[in-house]
Write a protein that holds these residues in place. Structure first.
Motif, PDB file in Angstrom:
ATOM      1  N   GLY A  94       0.828  -1.202   0.000  1.00 38.52           N
ATOM      2  CA  GLY A  94       0.000   0.000   0.000  1.00 38.52           C
ATOM      3  C   GLY A  94       0.865   1.256   0.000  1.00 38.52           C
ATOM      4  O   GLY A  94       2.031   1.234  -0.415  1.00 38.52           O
ATOM      5  N   GLY A  95       0.291   2.329   0.505  1.00 40.21           N
ATOM      6  CA  GLY A  95       0.973   3.612   0.481  1.00 40.21           C
ATOM      7  C   GLY A  95       2.271   3.619   1.276  1.00 40.21           C
ATOM      8  O   GLY A  95       3.242   4.275   0.879  1.00 40.21           O
ATOM      9  N   SER A  96       2.321   2.869   2.365  1.00 36.72           N
ATOM     10  CA  SER A  96       3.541   2.867   3.192  1.00 36.72           C
ATOM     11  C   SER A  96       4.703   2.273   2.419  1.00 36.72           C
ATOM     12  O   SER A  96       5.814   2.813   2.431  1.00 36.72           O
ATOM     13  N   VAL A  97       4.458   1.160   1.766  1.00 30.06           N
ATOM     14  CA  VAL A  97       5.525   0.501   1.016  1.00 30.06           C
ATOM     15  C   VAL A  97       5.930   1.380  -0.167  1.00 30.06           C
ATOM     16  O   VAL A  97       7.119   1.521  -0.483  1.00 30.06           O
ATOM     17  N   ALA A  98       4.955   2.003  -0.819  1.00 31.18           N
ATOM     18  CA  ALA A  98       5.273   2.900  -1.940  1.00 31.18           C
ATOM     19  C   ALA A  98       6.101   4.077  -1.444  1.00 31.18           C
ATOM     20  O   ALA A  98       7.118   4.438  -2.052  1.00 31.18           O
ATOM     21  N   ASP A  99       5.676   4.690  -0.333  1.00 32.01           N
ATOM     22  CA  ASP A  99       6.423   5.826   0.214  1.00 32.01           C
ATOM     23  C   ASP A  99       7.857   5.423   0.561  1.00 32.01           C
ATOM     24  O   ASP A  99       8.825   6.110   0.212  1.00 32.01           O
ATOM     25  N   ALA A 100       7.994   4.313   1.265  1.00 33.17           N
ATOM     26  CA  ALA A 100       9.331   3.870   1.682  1.00 33.17           C
ATOM     27  C   ALA A 100      10.203   3.589   0.464  1.00 33.17           C
ATOM     28  O   ALA A 100      11.389   3.948   0.435  1.00 33.17           O
ATOM     29  N   THR A 101       9.623   2.986  -0.556  1.00 40.96           N
ATOM     30  CA  THR A 101      10.392   2.651  -1.757  1.00 40.96           C
ATOM     31  C   THR A 101      10.870   3.923  -2.448  1.00 40.96           C
ATOM     32  O   THR A 101      12.001   3.987  -2.955  1.00 40.96           O
ATOM     33  N   LYS A 102      10.025   4.958  -2.464  1.00 39.90           N
ATOM     34  CA  LYS A 102      10.468   6.230  -3.034  1.00 39.90           C
ATOM     35  C   LYS A 102      11.653   6.786  -2.261  1.00 39.90           C
ATOM     36  O   LYS A 102      12.631   7.259  -2.850  1.00 39.90           O
ATOM     37  N   PHE A 103      11.530   6.721  -0.930  1.00 41.08           N
ATOM     38  CA  PHE A 103      12.635   7.264  -0.136  1.00 41.08           C
ATOM     39  C   PHE A 103      13.906   6.462  -0.369  1.00 41.08           C
ATOM     40  O   PHE A 103      15.007   7.024  -0.525  1.00 41.08           O
ATOM     41  N   ILE A 104      13.777   5.151  -0.426  1.00 42.40           N
ATOM     42  CA  ILE A 104      14.944   4.283  -0.669  1.00 42.40           C
ATOM     43  C   ILE A 104      15.552   4.605  -2.038  1.00 42.40           C
ATOM     44  O   ILE A 104      16.785   4.682  -2.179  1.00 42.40           O
ATOM     45  N   ALA A 105      14.692   4.812  -3.029  1.00 41.41           N
ATOM     46  CA  ALA A 105      15.164   5.118  -4.391  1.00 41.41           C
ATOM     47  C   ALA A 105      15.999   6.390  -4.401  1.00 41.41           C
ATOM     48  O   ALA A 105      17.017   6.479  -5.092  1.00 41.41           O
ATOM     49  N   ALA A 106      15.543   7.377  -3.636  1.00 44.33           N
ATOM     50  CA  ALA A 106      16.276   8.644  -3.563  1.00 44.33           C
ATOM     51  C   ALA A 106      17.544   8.496  -2.723  1.00 44.33           C
ATOM     52  O   ALA A 106      18.623   8.963  -3.105  1.00 44.33           O
ATOM     53  N   LEU A 130      11.603   3.203 -10.040  1.00 45.52           N
ATOM     54  CA  LEU A 130      10.775   2.385  -9.158  1.00 45.52           C
ATOM     55  C   LEU A 130       9.387   2.211  -9.761  1.00 45.52           C
ATOM     56  O   LEU A 130       8.955   2.992 -10.613  1.00 45.52           O
ATOM     57  N   ALA A 131       8.724   1.161  -9.314  1.00 47.49           N
ATOM     58  CA  ALA A 131       7.348   0.897  -9.731  1.00 47.49           C
ATOM     59  C   ALA A 131       6.585   0.318  -8.550  1.00 47.49           C
ATOM     60  O   ALA A 131       7.196  -0.056  -7.542  1.00 47.49           O
ATOM     61  N   VAL A 132       5.262   0.273  -8.665  1.00 47.07           N
ATOM     62  CA  VAL A 132       4.422  -0.155  -7.541  1.00 47.07           C
ATOM     63  C   VAL A 132       3.398  -1.191  -8.004  1.00 47.07           C
ATOM     64  O   VAL A 132       2.749  -1.008  -9.041  1.00 47.07           O
ATOM     65  N   VAL A 133       3.282  -2.265  -7.253  1.00 45.21           N
ATOM     66  CA  VAL A 133       2.116  -3.148  -7.384  1.00 45.21           C
ATOM     67  C   VAL A 133       1.253  -2.855  -6.167  1.00 45.21           C
ATOM     68  O   VAL A 133       1.645  -3.142  -5.031  1.00 45.21           O
ATOM     69  N   LEU A 134       0.090  -2.262  -6.403  1.00 48.76           N
ATOM     70  CA  LEU A 134      -0.719  -1.740  -5.297  1.00 48.76           C
ATOM     71  C   LEU A 134      -1.624  -2.823  -4.712  1.00 48.76           C
ATOM     72  O   LEU A 134      -2.309  -3.532  -5.441  1.00 48.76           O
ATOM     73  N   THR A 135      -1.612  -2.926  -3.383  1.00 47.33           N
ATOM     74  CA  THR A 135      -2.503  -3.904  -2.746  1.00 47.33           C
ATOM     75  C   THR A 135      -3.566  -3.241  -1.878  1.00 47.33           C
ATOM     76  O   THR A 135      -4.473  -3.915  -1.398  1.00 47.33           O
ATOM     77  N   LEU A 136      -3.460  -1.921  -1.670  1.00 49.47           N
ATOM     78  CA  LEU A 136      -4.415  -1.219  -0.810  1.00 49.47           C
ATOM     79  C   LEU A 136      -4.694   0.165  -1.381  1.00 49.47           C
ATOM     80  O   LEU A 136      -3.810   1.020  -1.372  1.00 49.47           O
ATOM     81  N   PRO A 137      -5.889   0.395  -1.915  1.00 49.46           N
ATOM     82  CA  PRO A 137      -6.198   1.718  -2.480  1.00 49.46           C
ATOM     83  C   PRO A 137      -6.468   2.706  -1.350  1.00 49.46           C
ATOM     84  O   PRO A 137      -7.317   2.462  -0.503  1.00 49.46           O
ATOM     85  N   ALA A 138      -5.728   3.813  -1.327  1.00 52.37           N
ATOM     86  CA  ALA A 138      -5.916   4.791  -0.259  1.00 52.37           C
ATOM     87  C   ALA A 138      -5.146   6.073  -0.532  1.00 52.37           C
ATOM     88  O   ALA A 138      -5.735   7.115  -0.804  1.00 52.37           O
ATOM     89  N   THR A 139      -3.834   5.986  -0.513  1.00 53.57           N
ATOM     90  CA  THR A 139      -3.031   7.211  -0.435  1.00 53.57           C
ATOM     91  C   THR A 139      -2.761   7.862  -1.777  1.00 53.57           C
ATOM     92  O   THR A 139      -2.385   9.028  -1.828  1.00 53.57           O
ATOM     93  N   GLY A 140      -2.875   7.122  -2.880  1.00 55.93           N
ATOM     94  CA  GLY A 140      -2.515   7.676  -4.186  1.00 55.93           C
ATOM     95  C   GLY A 140      -1.015   7.673  -4.448  1.00 55.93           C
ATOM     96  O   GLY A 140      -0.565   8.100  -5.514  1.00 55.93           O
ATOM     97  N   SER A 141      -0.228   7.176  -3.496  1.00 59.59           N
ATOM     98  CA  SER A 141       1.232   7.210  -3.618  1.00 59.59           C
ATOM     99  C   SER A 141       1.722   6.462  -4.860  1.00 59.59           C
ATOM    100  O   SER A 141       2.796   6.758  -5.370  1.00 59.59           O
TER     101      SER A 141
END
Lengths: 384, 384
Positions: A94-106, A130-141
């Motif tokens: 979900g959004g947490s994993v997407a957010d963390a992955t963005k930070f890791i990428a940077a 980076l790319a995302v496979v979304l499992t929880l619709p919520a944050t739009g991240s």
């Protein structure tokens, strides 16, 4: 309509079975790191789909991203990336994993101490793709370039942004959400709803199209939200919720219009001090923001009443009351309580939240910057 | 909702005075070719704004792009590009100039005879970077990767596509449209309206959000269209029209839904054989397509009646009749006649148009592929 720039390069790959498509999206010669959270993807078959799709790629994995992702956990992923020569990040969650992955990428490409990205807003000049496979619709991240990370040592939750952080693609498969707990689904719907309201319910600037799009997202969530809970495997319903959450925060509806993020900011303190889920805080605070700012938001509240709730008769004041009531009833219909008292928070707790807002410089919120700590206190009183 | 992939990387730079921003968007070291049409940009001040914005860039110009852009004219631009070492194309104009610039961008990098891009759909593997300063809202070409070119020697009008052809950015300044002739504004509004209807008025697939967005564009055009003509310098009105036309054909509302492009395809023959403006053909044909296919489009016509025209009482048949009448009245309110007889086209002319459709392999149109030449003839009869 205000001047704006809008760009969103993320490719949305939408529908059942679309995880298989990632094989064509990630270059075969790139070493991939799959990043995920607590392991639910190993129980619901998503991990196997990812493994099958990455057949032929060289890949490894990093798990343990927290619901509020930790800066220090992200640094461990960066170490692994450097040790293994990883070149592409695939977030699964979900959004947490997407957010963390963005930070890791940077952070993996950052020259200097990555903490400065969060602490000082140091500019991100490069990032791993980076790319995302979304499992929880919520944050739009999954299709924006923003994120939030938490430093658990200093108890700070800090946002970051970088235009290099748009995911290259996001796989949105509604069937991946079938096994989610109802509470997470409900919180996600509230999050998407409130994101939309925060870019809509301010004052009119003649942005008819953005208004129609925002109302379209709100109506879609109202029409599909309760069914997403009562019929968890209704594909069409889950598809509409998933697409709505993505469109709610991909930059489109917020282009050229004023915005009011007071609900989110006040909500953050409620999470920090009393542990409410993010979605719960929004469900509590939004109706109170509407009530407290009904003068300034008068015209848009009437428009919201008519276009989202089909309320066009009665006095203006009555119509606004009913729109606020409908909003609250919608959140409650998703099983989310909308009063502070439902969560054991009392009037005595308000001063600490106001102090926290001041400490975090959240002293001029709203589209007019007139939600001072005093006004925030009045809003919180209305939430009791 | 059907599975889909959606991606649109074009950056929209929207608002008054935004031409100045192109200085930051085009790399300073790139040789630029400014491509435009008949020279109206020299009369309305746009050329001067472009010149000022390109101060410091090395640039030259190519003018004379036709309203239906010519393949052979485009080849002349390609010659100039090769002679001058041009590296970046800036289209300044409406859909024709944008389309031609896309073709030029592809042809300049094409290995072989560029005619094959049009005649055989040869794959475009590379293109010069291009951008658009839009002066006429209508086709959506400023943020999509498609175009249409005409070979006046063979009398062929052929489409092309390449994912490298998305403009890098599009400047959308509503004030640039103030000086347009009313007829062009009206044609553009009809074009955008019909693009939207063609991605919407088919059969329901549960794509609530795409439906709400399409209805939002239609309502915005209905609300703003007539005012765009009566108040040509109303910034907000022109802004809403401009943004609607872009969003009508940038790929978003057509994602995951069936489509019916019969109105456009039949309209092309009407332009070819009788010289009607593209927008005029659409205004004539769309109401007839609605009437002829009212059984197959029954559910969506009722939804269209309710959501766009606020028609929800009366028998179903009556509601559909009224929605079709409202559609026709809307086009007429823009000063565009909606009957073939208004353009001197008679029943005797129909067979030649049907023959042309067959020749162009347009024999199975519509979302069900059941608009055969016979059905197209019935549609044209309804247009008399």
């Amino acid at each position: 309509m205000d001047n704006f720039s809008f760009q969103n390069p993320t490719k949305l790959i939408f529908g059942e079975g679309q995880i298989a498509k990632i094989a064509n999206e990630i270059p075969k010669d790139k070493k991939v790191l799959v990043i995920y959270g607590g392991g639910s993807i190993k129980r619901n078959g998503v991990y196997e789909q990812i493994s099958a799709a990455l057949e032929g790629h060289q890949w490894s994995e990093f798990s343990g991203i927290e619901p509020n992702p930790s800066f220090h956990t992200a640094l461990k992923a960066v170490e692994q990336i450097k040790a293994e020569g990883v070149e592409y990040l695939l977030a699964v969650g979900g959004g947490s994993v997407a957010d963390a992955t963005k930070f890791i990428a940077a952070a993996a490409c950052f020259d200097g101490d990555p903490w400065s990205i969060l602490s000082e807003g140091a500019r991100i000049r490069a990032a791993l793709p980076l790319a995302v496979v979304l499992t929880l619709p919520a944050t739009g991240s999954e299709s924006n370039p923003n994120g939030v990370m938490t430093n658990y040592e200093t108890q700070e939750k800090l946002a970051f942004y970088g235009r290099q952080l748009f995911p290259k693609f996001a796989v949105l498969d509604p069937t991946l959400t079938y096994s989610l707990p109802a509470k997470q689904v409900a919180n996600g719907i509230v999050d998407a709803y409130v994101h939309t309201v925060e870019q809509y319910l301010t004052y009119p600037v003649g942005a008819d199209l953005q208004d129609r799009f925002a109302e379209g997202i709100l109506r879609t969530l109202v029409d599909n939200g309760p069914k997403a809970l009562s019929e968890p495997k209704n594909y069409t319903v889950r598809a509409n919720v998933m697409l709505s959450a993505t469109m709610a925060l991909n930059g489109l509806i917020g282009s050229g219009v004023p915005q009011d993020w007071a609900t989110h900011f006040i909500g953050h303190e409620l999470t920090a001090l009393h542990g409410l889920d993010h979605g719960q805080t929004l469900a509590v605070i939004l109706p109170a923001v509407m009530a407290e700012k009904r003068e300034q938001k008068h015209e848009k509240l009437l428009q919201y009443a008519k276009e989202v709730w089909n309320i066009s008769s009665g006095t203006e004041s009555d119509r606004i009351d009913r729109a606020i009531d409908e909003t609250r009833a919608f959140f409650e219909s998703l099983g989310i309580a909308t009063r502070l008292s439902d969560y054991g928070v009392t009037e005595q707790d308000i001063p600490a939240m106001i102090a926290a807002l001041s400490e975090h410089k959240m002293t001029a919120l709203g589209e007019h910057g007139d939600i001072t700590p005093e006004v925030s206190a009045a809003i919180l009183k209305r939430c009791l």
